[in-house]
Design a protein around this motif. Structure first.
Motif, PDB file in Angstrom:
ATOM      1  N   MET A 124       0.818  -1.045  -0.040  1.00 35.63           N
ATOM      2  CA  MET A 124      -0.051   0.103  -0.288  1.00 35.63           C
ATOM      3  C   MET A 124       0.884   1.244   0.026  1.00 35.63           C
ATOM      4  O   MET A 124       2.093   1.211   0.640  1.00 35.63           O
ATOM      5  N   LYS A 125       0.319   2.287  -0.637  1.00 28.64           N
ATOM      6  CA  LYS A 125       1.286   3.483  -0.627  1.00 28.64           C
ATOM      7  C   LYS A 125       0.814   4.506   0.402  1.00 28.64           C
ATOM      8  O   LYS A 125      -0.333   4.678   0.404  1.00 28.64           O
ATOM      9  N   LEU A 126       1.844   4.634   1.319  1.00 31.65           N
ATOM     10  CA  LEU A 126       1.539   5.276   2.573  1.00 31.65           C
ATOM     11  C   LEU A 126       2.252   6.639   2.597  1.00 31.65           C
ATOM     12  O   LEU A 126       3.415   6.698   2.064  1.00 31.65           O
ATOM     13  N   ILE A 127       1.719   7.304   3.513  1.00 32.95           N
ATOM     14  CA  ILE A 127       2.584   8.578   4.304  1.00 32.95           C
ATOM     15  C   ILE A 127       2.716   8.315   5.652  1.00 32.95           C
ATOM     16  O   ILE A 127       1.673   7.769   6.204  1.00 32.95           O
ATOM     17  N   PHE A 128       3.846   8.242   6.122  1.00 30.22           N
ATOM     18  CA  PHE A 128       3.832   8.272   7.571  1.00 30.22           C
ATOM     19  C   PHE A 128       4.398   9.296   8.328  1.00 30.22           C
ATOM     20  O   PHE A 128       5.281  10.066   7.802  1.00 30.22           O
ATOM     21  N   ALA A 129       3.370   9.626   9.459  1.00 33.22           N
ATOM     22  CA  ALA A 129       3.939  10.956  10.107  1.00 33.22           C
ATOM     23  C   ALA A 129       4.252  10.388  11.783  1.00 33.22           C
ATOM     24  O   ALA A 129       3.355  10.016  12.239  1.00 33.22           O
ATOM     25  N   GLY A 130       5.568  10.749  12.155  1.00 34.87           N
ATOM     26  CA  GLY A 130       5.654  10.373  13.403  1.00 34.87           C
ATOM     27  C   GLY A 130       6.973  10.993  13.700  1.00 34.87           C
ATOM     28  O   GLY A 130       7.710  11.472  12.877  1.00 34.87           O
ATOM     29  N   THR A 131       7.467  11.066  14.913  1.00 33.58           N
ATOM     30  CA  THR A 131       8.533  11.711  15.528  1.00 33.58           C
ATOM     31  C   THR A 131       9.632  10.640  16.459  1.00 33.58           C
ATOM     32  O   THR A 131      10.855  10.745  16.131  1.00 33.58           O
ATOM     33  N   PRO A 132       9.132  10.172  17.579  1.00 29.89           N
ATOM     34  CA  PRO A 132      10.101   9.465  18.446  1.00 29.89           C
ATOM     35  C   PRO A 132      10.308   8.257  18.413  1.00 29.89           C
ATOM     36  O   PRO A 132       9.642   7.562  17.144  1.00 29.89           O
ATOM     37  N   VAL A 133      10.645   7.477  19.240  1.00 31.44           N
ATOM     38  CA  VAL A 133      10.974   6.145  19.206  1.00 31.44           C
ATOM     39  C   VAL A 133      10.099   5.441  18.794  1.00 31.44           C
ATOM     40  O   VAL A 133       9.912   4.462  18.235  1.00 31.44           O
ATOM     41  N   PHE A 134       8.872   5.721  19.723  1.00 25.87           N
ATOM     42  CA  PHE A 134       7.431   5.094  19.701  1.00 25.87           C
ATOM     43  C   PHE A 134       6.918   4.933  18.011  1.00 25.87           C
ATOM     44  O   PHE A 134       6.652   3.880  17.523  1.00 25.87           O
ATOM     45  N   ALA A 135       7.152   6.136  17.456  1.00 28.25           N
ATOM     46  CA  ALA A 135       6.805   5.923  15.856  1.00 28.25           C
ATOM     47  C   ALA A 135       7.655   5.267  15.164  1.00 28.25           C
ATOM     48  O   ALA A 135       7.239   4.670  14.058  1.00 28.25           O
ATOM     49  N   ALA A 136       9.162   5.380  15.388  1.00 25.91           N
ATOM     50  CA  ALA A 136      10.086   4.545  14.781  1.00 25.91           C
ATOM     51  C   ALA A 136       9.868   3.097  14.657  1.00 25.91           C
ATOM     52  O   ALA A 136      10.018   2.532  13.495  1.00 25.91           O
ATOM     53  N   ALA A 137       9.260   2.552  15.801  1.00 26.36           N
ATOM     54  CA  ALA A 137       9.006   0.992  15.892  1.00 26.36           C
ATOM     55  C   ALA A 137       7.959   0.770  14.636  1.00 26.36           C
ATOM     56  O   ALA A 137       8.096  -0.064  14.173  1.00 26.36           O
ATOM     57  N   ALA A 138       6.760   1.672  14.676  1.00 28.01           N
ATOM     58  CA  ALA A 138       5.907   1.584  13.562  1.00 28.01           C
ATOM     59  C   ALA A 138       6.328   1.590  12.076  1.00 28.01           C
ATOM     60  O   ALA A 138       6.087   0.676  11.329  1.00 28.01           O
ATOM     61  N   LEU A 139       7.154   2.789  12.080  1.00 26.14           N
ATOM     62  CA  LEU A 139       7.870   2.847  10.655  1.00 26.14           C
ATOM     63  C   LEU A 139       8.622   1.541  10.440  1.00 26.14           C
ATOM     64  O   LEU A 139       8.210   1.205   9.187  1.00 26.14           O
TER      65      LEU A 139
END
Length: 306
Positions: free
Chosen positions: A1-16
């Motif tokens: 799926m073609k996504l945009i990812f929006a996040g900043t800290p470690v919590f988000a990096a795990a999802a990315l």
């Protein structure tokens, strides 16, 4: 799926990382601007930006998503979906509606409990038995959107905000991958009207210990404010941080140190006692109670908090 990812800290990096590993096309990564860090206060990229660059992804760091320029960045990608995790910027309605399937948020609580900025810490402070991850379809409200999936997680008796954060980051990463894999079959469910609570942003002053409170409540505060802002009291007028502690039975004058030895620093509370096992004096490093007490023979009998 073609996504945009929006996040900043470690919590988000795990999802990315999980989305990359799952084979999704990350067409654009939105993250907060670099922040000054370290003694030299040099600009340092956040964990999401660092990971995105490592994988050769396109990164944008707008100060706001309310400008035409920033919104054009999102629109031009033509993404099917945006995934948001601890991004830190408000998404205007125009941005929420740009991806064909909208925007999904990875929220670290079982909504509608603990909407807002500090759900992990507030859950520990409240003595909640469980928390979890909610994958939510975003709308213009504060964490008010319909829920696509819920993933409970028990809170262990010794969980700090740090340890619970890491568990939820891993759970959030697996949850978003699983949700996207079954997105066509997911049914968005409105959040219940009952049970709404708000996780207000933490302040440094609230982390100051009130020794008239029950020991159980203070022990939760020590865990909730670890690693930031750090539960603290005063010892001889100087800040003393408490990093690990547990409640035990006993009575005494609130704030008085009853004992300081290899077993811990024992402090009387409004009800019960607090056995502190890790402390940090002003200008010092974190020490086990045995090391801390070794150089402070007169600590027993001292009244903390002043």
């Amino acid at each position: 799926m073609k996504l945009i990812f929006a996040g900043t800290p470690v919590f988000a990096a795990a999802a990315l990382q999980a989305l990359i590993d799952a084979g999704h096309e990350i067409a654009l990564v939105l993250t907060q601007p670099d922040r000054p860090s370290g003694r030299g206060m040099k600009l340092k990229p956040g964990p999401v930006k660092a990971l995105a660059l490592e994988h050769g992804l396109t990164v944008a760091q707008p100060l706001t998503l309310k400008t035409e320029e920033a919104q054009a960045l999102v629109a031009d990608v033509g993404a099917e979906l945006m995934v948001v995790a601890a991004y830190g910027l408000l998404l205007p309605r125009a941005v929420l509606e740009m991806p064909a399937r909208g925007c999904l948020n990875i929220h670290a609580s079982l909504l509608p409990r603990w909407r807002g900025a500090a759900p992990i810490q507030r859950a520990i402070l409240a003595g909640d038995a469980e928390t979890g991850i909610t994958i939510m379809q975003m709308d213009v409200g504060l964490d008010t959107g319909d829920m696509l999936s819920i993933h409970p997680l028990a809170i262990a008796a010794d969980d700090s905000a740090a340890s619970l954060h890491d568990k939820l980051a891993a759970l959030g990463a697996s949850a978003i991958v699983a949700t996207l894999a079954t997105l066509d079959d997911c049914r968005a469910v409105p959040q219940p009207e009952a049970g709404v609570s708000y996780a207000q942003k933490l302040s440094k002053e609230e982390a100051r210990i009130d020794w008239t409170l029950p020991a159980e409540e203070i022990a939760r505060a020590v865990r909730a404010y670890n690693p930031a802002p750090g539960a603290f009291t005063l010892l001889g007028g100087e800040t003393l941080k408490l990093w690990q502690a547990r409640a035990v039975d006993g009575t005494g004058t609130p704030g008085q140190v009853l004992r300081a030895d290899g077993d811990g620093v024992l402090v009387a509370c409004g009800s019960g006692l607090l056995l502190v096992s890790e402390l940090q004096a002003a200008g010092g490093k974190r020490l086990a109670a045995r090391e801390f007490a070794a150089g402070r023979a007169a600590l027993a009998g001292t009244l903390l908090g002043a």
